[in-house]
Design an enzyme around this catalytic site. Structure first.
Site, PDB file in Angstrom:
ATOM      1  CG  ASP A   1       0.546   3.244  14.374  1.00 56.83           C
ATOM      2  OD1 ASP A   1       0.063   2.966  13.259  1.00 56.83           O
ATOM      3  OD2 ASP A   1       1.766   3.493  14.539  1.00 56.83           O
TER       4      ASP A   1
ATOM      5  CD  GLU B   1      -2.163  -1.839  10.354  1.00 62.28           C
ATOM      6  OE1 GLU B   1      -1.296  -2.174  11.175  1.00 62.28           O
ATOM      7  OE2 GLU B   1      -2.592  -0.684  10.251  1.00 62.28           O
TER       8      GLU B   1
ATOM      9  CG  ASP C   1       3.156   4.825   7.653  1.00 63.89           C
ATOM     10  OD1 ASP C   1       2.572   5.648   8.399  1.00 63.89           O
ATOM     11  OD2 ASP C   1       3.732   3.811   8.071  1.00 63.89           O
TER      12      ASP C   1
HETATM   13  O1  MIG Z   1       6.394   1.423  12.757  1.00 68.67           O
HETATM   14  O2  MIG Z   1       4.692   5.358  15.684  1.00 68.67           O
HETATM   15  O3  MIG Z   1       1.583   4.985  10.568  1.00 68.67           O
HETATM   16  O4  MIG Z   1       1.992   7.484  11.726  1.00 68.67           O
HETATM   17  O5  MIG Z   1       4.362   7.858  13.196  1.00 68.67           O
HETATM   18  C1  MIG Z   1       5.855   2.681  12.480  1.00 68.67           C
HETATM   19  C2  MIG Z   1       5.512   5.599  14.597  1.00 68.67           C
HETATM   20  C3  MIG Z   1       4.829   3.023  13.521  1.00 68.67           C
HETATM   21  C4  MIG Z   1       3.298   4.048  11.956  1.00 68.67           C
HETATM   22  C5  MIG Z   1       2.279   5.130  11.788  1.00 68.67           C
HETATM   23  C6  MIG Z   1       2.950   6.471  11.853  1.00 68.67           C
HETATM   24  C7  MIG Z   1       3.700   6.612  13.154  1.00 68.67           C
HETATM   25  C8  MIG Z   1       4.714   5.482  13.289  1.00 68.67           C
HETATM   26  N1  MIG Z   1       4.032   4.187  13.209  1.00 68.67           N
END
Ligand code: MIG
Length: 822
Positions: free
Chosen positions: A429, A432, A504
């Site tokens: 996650d 980017e 998201d």
């Molecule tokens: O700042 O880990 O897209 O699926 O649950 C948010 C918490 C960070 C973004 C991800 C999402 C995840 C969430 N993350």
């Protein structure tokens, strides 16, 4: 009179000086004006100019124009690489492309124009000015530079203007919002964390600069291999006079791909950039996620509920709260005191555990991943050498430079902490990369595997290189099992390391329908393993939206329910009994389809053919499949047509492409080539099987560690065509398939000859199935003969078998002959 003389002398001298100064001033002004003009001249776009020289050697063509250097090199008879720069070309380096150029000997002719042809693809370059055009073997024009604008430079930016055919359509670019056909729209690639993005948002998390143009019954692909910020404009804001794409800096390298069909172009594109390796079978199962399940006891309850309620599920996720203070590669002692014990317990119940991992490394002296990282010099720095610090979940963080081999090794080593704890899924996650404030400075330096550069070039490959580090690390730490890696950000070619989800999204009908298009586009763009958060990440779906979304997602490759922190519970039982019953049914159907789906995944790993196929793949020239409303429809594998419907609609207008179609839930037959109004209650999403095709199922299991019964079920949908299904099985988990331990055989349904042929299996794996149950739909068939090795071994005439028959799943070549009773 000395004074007067003196005075005159002074006056003359002053005058001369004044004159000199004025002249100097004038010169300065003139020089400044000229300089200004020159500066101005630099500040306009400059065309590529005329061809000054053209030489060909070793299958490549080198051209120098007034303002640029161009190189064309064939990678195969259908794929040509075109490189353009206003500086001499450097040695080519790419994270996306893994194919090496094949031996191709193009014919080169240097006349009034330049020709550079293979048997399949013909390049013609006009010299004054330089303009390139591509035609197929029949000399039919596929694509050409715009006559007036051609190729333009502005400082380091390069823009290519292409002519538009009046009817040209554009598909691809991966995860983009909007319609399937991108004509008239414009997009940017700059990987972006966009929480609860809108249905018009751009850019999002991924960069896949690959599109397919479709016009006049022909198609071609263009892949721009440049990781700087890129732009694609398919005729937007210019009255459809041309299309153009640009890169902010670096060399403009694009691959032109010729192919007879979209499927062929995808095959060539994934030959260049690689394919998804076949994933573990369990990752095709239902996956349950939320932000966040904790402590361990809560997860046990969720897991137990799945089993008690007999709702199949294979994977449970831990979001960020499983960690100690959000430090990646650690476990919270209070929430998960013994992570290995926890994964073992879930394992005994048939679940695999996947956890989230974030790139930001907490700046903390008592954190070994951090101190080890400092020691190994793995973090991003400013040009001065100062470490970059940004804030994410753990607070102040340093960020790994995943474009550096040492960093990937360091990250990979720490992955062992996770595999040792029994974790089998790795959810990448925030890559980017994202930090609070969403604007990490571009000045940061990257190794870029020895091609030192800045964030401007490395940003879009950051997520991809993180998944590469994870994938390689996990494979090393746990070599006998295929890992499941999932990511939010990636770049073209990232399909080699990771599945993707669309970030998201929001709990709305529009998002649900858009996810169907996004997954189609990702499939067109090389990512066969894709999915969206079921029900929408942000906000709460009502039970209709939840149910409908689940029913659509059951036919998408990545089948996971996930939701934002503080949203309502969203397990299949959380929205009431009625919803639970429908959800169970939907998930059951998915599990019964696993043999069919696994074969489709295998095909994707071999040819790039996506699991979810946009209808344009098979019906490229049928304008209806791009139409508003119908563009959400897709094929799941080769036989099933899935029609997403809004959650509050109980009937829907759907479009069936040419051919005959059977509604799977009723076996009613529909004529294709037109729209139909059909029932679409929440418990019966319109799903159709294509006449002449087959669907393959197994008995219901609760998770993939359970064995299905030993009967494989084949449903034949009567038609008048011949179709081949490549059936594939292996152990679903190990790499033994690389040593031929698989079971692969073509099953041919020939509805004209009325026979079903099982060709000789390949590979050494023994099928899980001993029996076949064959069912005929749409043709009341009576099975006559079972012929093995050319010999009729069973004559079914007396104990007939109308519509259904059961027979041993022989490994020999055999065929079933049937007779239609109507
Ligand atoms: O700042 O880990 O897209 O699926 O649950 C948010 C918490 C960070 C973004 C991800 C999402 C995840 C969430 N993350």
């Amino acid at each position: 009179m000395p004074n007067l003389n003196r005075f005159c002398e002074y006056a003359i001298i002053s005058y001369v000086w004044a004159f000199i100064l004025v002249m100097i001033n004038r010169v300065i002004i003139i020089v400044m004006c000229l300089a200004g003009l020159a500066a101005r001249a630099q500040n306009i776009y400059k065309g590529i100019g005329n061809v000054k020289s053209a030489t060909s050697k070793a299958g490549a063509l080198d051209i120098v124009t007034d303002h640029a250097f161009v190189k064309c090199a064939y990678y195969s008879p259908n794929i040509v690489q075109v490189r353009i720069s206003n500086k001499p070309l450097e040695k080519y380096f790419s994270y996306a492309v893994v194919a090496n150029p094949r031996q191709v000997e193009p014919r080169f002719v240097d006349g009034t124009s330049i020709q550079f042809n293979t048997d399949s693809l013909k390049i013609s370059i006009s010299k004054a000015p330089f303009r390139i055009s591509f035609a197929n073997r029949n000399d039919e024009l596929l694509n050409e530079d715009d006559t007036e604008l051609g190729i333009q430079f502005w400082n380091d930016e390069i823009t290519i203007f292409k002519k538009l055919f009046p009817t040209e359509r554009f598909v691809g670019l991966g995860e983009k919002t909007g319609p399937i056909d991108k004509r008239g729209l414009s997009f940017t690639n700059w990987n972006t964390d966009d929480f609860a993005y809108t249905t018009e948002a751009d850019p999002l998390y991924k960069t896949i600069p690959f599109y397919i143009g479709i016009a006049n019954g022909k198609c071609y692909g263009i892949f721009v291999d440049n990781s700087y910020r890129t732009n694609f404009n398919f005729g937007a804001s210019t009255n459809h006079q041309y299309m153009h794409f640009s890169c902010e800096s670096g060399e403009m390298t694009y691959y032109f791909i010729n192919g007879n069909s979209i499927a062929e172009i995808i095959e060539y594109y994934t030959d260049l950039t690689g394919r998804m390796p076949i994933p573990p079978l369990w990752s095709l199962g239902y996956q349950q996620c939320r932000w966040s399940y904790y402590p361990d006891k809560e997860v046990y309850t969720v897991a137990k509920n799945f089993r008690d309620k007999q709702i199949p599920c294979d994977v449970i996720y831990n979001d960020i709260d499983y960690m100690d203070r959000y430090r990646v590669f650690t476990f919270s002692e209070t929430k998960f005191p013994d992570f290995k014990k926890y994964t073992d317990s879930l394992g005994k119940m048939g679940f695999r555990v996947a956890v989230i991992i974030d790139p930001g490394i907490s700046v903390a002296k008592d954190y070994n991943v951090y101190s080890d990282g400092i020691k190994q010099n793995v973090f991003l720095k400013y040009p001065s050498g100062k470490l970059y610090t940004g804030d994410v979940w753990p607070g102040a963080c340093h960020f790994p430079d995943f474009t550096k081999a040492t960093t990937r090794g360091w990250w990979g080593t720490h992955c062992k902490t996770l595999t040792d704890a029994g974790i089998r899924g790795f959810w990448n996650d925030m890559n980017e990369p994202a930090a609070w404030g969403q604007s990490i400075p571009n000045i940061l330096m990257f190794d870029y595997d020895g091609h030192r550069t800045t964030m401007k070039q490395a940003h879009n490959v950051y997520g991809m290189q993180m998944t590469r580090s994870t994938y390689d690390g996990v494979r090393k730490a746990h070599p006998d099992e295929r890992p499941f890696v999932l990511t939010r950000a990636t770049f073209a070619g990232g399909q080699r390391y990771s599945a993707v989800w669309t970030g998201d999204n929001d709990a709305s009908d529009d998002h649900m329908l858009m996810s169907a298009r996004m997954i189609q586009s990702l499939g067109i763009s090389g990512f066969a393993f894709a999915g969206a958060d079921i029900g929408g990440f942000a906000n709460d779906p009502d039970k209709d939206l939840y149910t409908r979304w689940l029913s659509i997602a059951a036919y998408t490759p990545f089948f996971r329910c996930h939701s934002m922190i503080n949203t309502r519970d969203r397990e299949p039982w959380a929205l009431g009994e009625e919803t639970e019953a429908i959800a169970r049914n939907i998930i059951n159907k998915r599990y019964r389809l696993l043999p069919y789906l696994y074969s489709a995944f295998h095909k994707a790993s071999q040819t790039g053919m996506p699991v979810v196929r946009s209808l344009c793949l098979d019906y490229m020239n049928d304008g209806n499949v791009y139409g508003y409303g119908y563009e959400n429809q897709f094929l799941c594998g080769q036989s099933l047509l899935v029609c997403p419907v809004r959650s509050k609609d109980s009937y829907a207008s759907i479009y069936l492409p040419a051919g005959k179609w059977y509604r799977v839930s009723t076996n009613n037959v529909y004529e294709g080539g037109k729209a139909h109004l059909v029932d679409a209650p929440l418990n019966d999403l319109p799903v159709f099987a294509k006449a002449g095709e087959m669907i393959i199922r197994q008995s219901l299991i609760q998770h993939t560690m359970q064995q299905p019964s030993d009967t494989l079920e084949i449903t034949i949908y009567g038609g008048d065509s011949i179709s081949t299904f490549e059936y594939y099985e292996d152990d679903g988990i190990s790499y033994n398939y690389l040593d031929k331990e698989f079971y692969k055989r073509n099953i041919v349904t020939d509805c004209r000859k009325r026979e079903l042929v099982f060709q000789q299996p390949e590979g050494t794996f023994v099928s899980k199935f001993n029996y076949l149950k064959v069912e005929f739909i749409g043709t009341l068939a009576e099975v006559l003969n079972l012929v093995e090795d050319g010999k009729r071994i069973t004559y079914y005439d007396d104990k007939v078998v109308k519509g259904v028959c059961v027979l041993p799943f022989s490994n020999k070549l055999f065929k079933l002959e049937w007779r239609n009773l109507e």
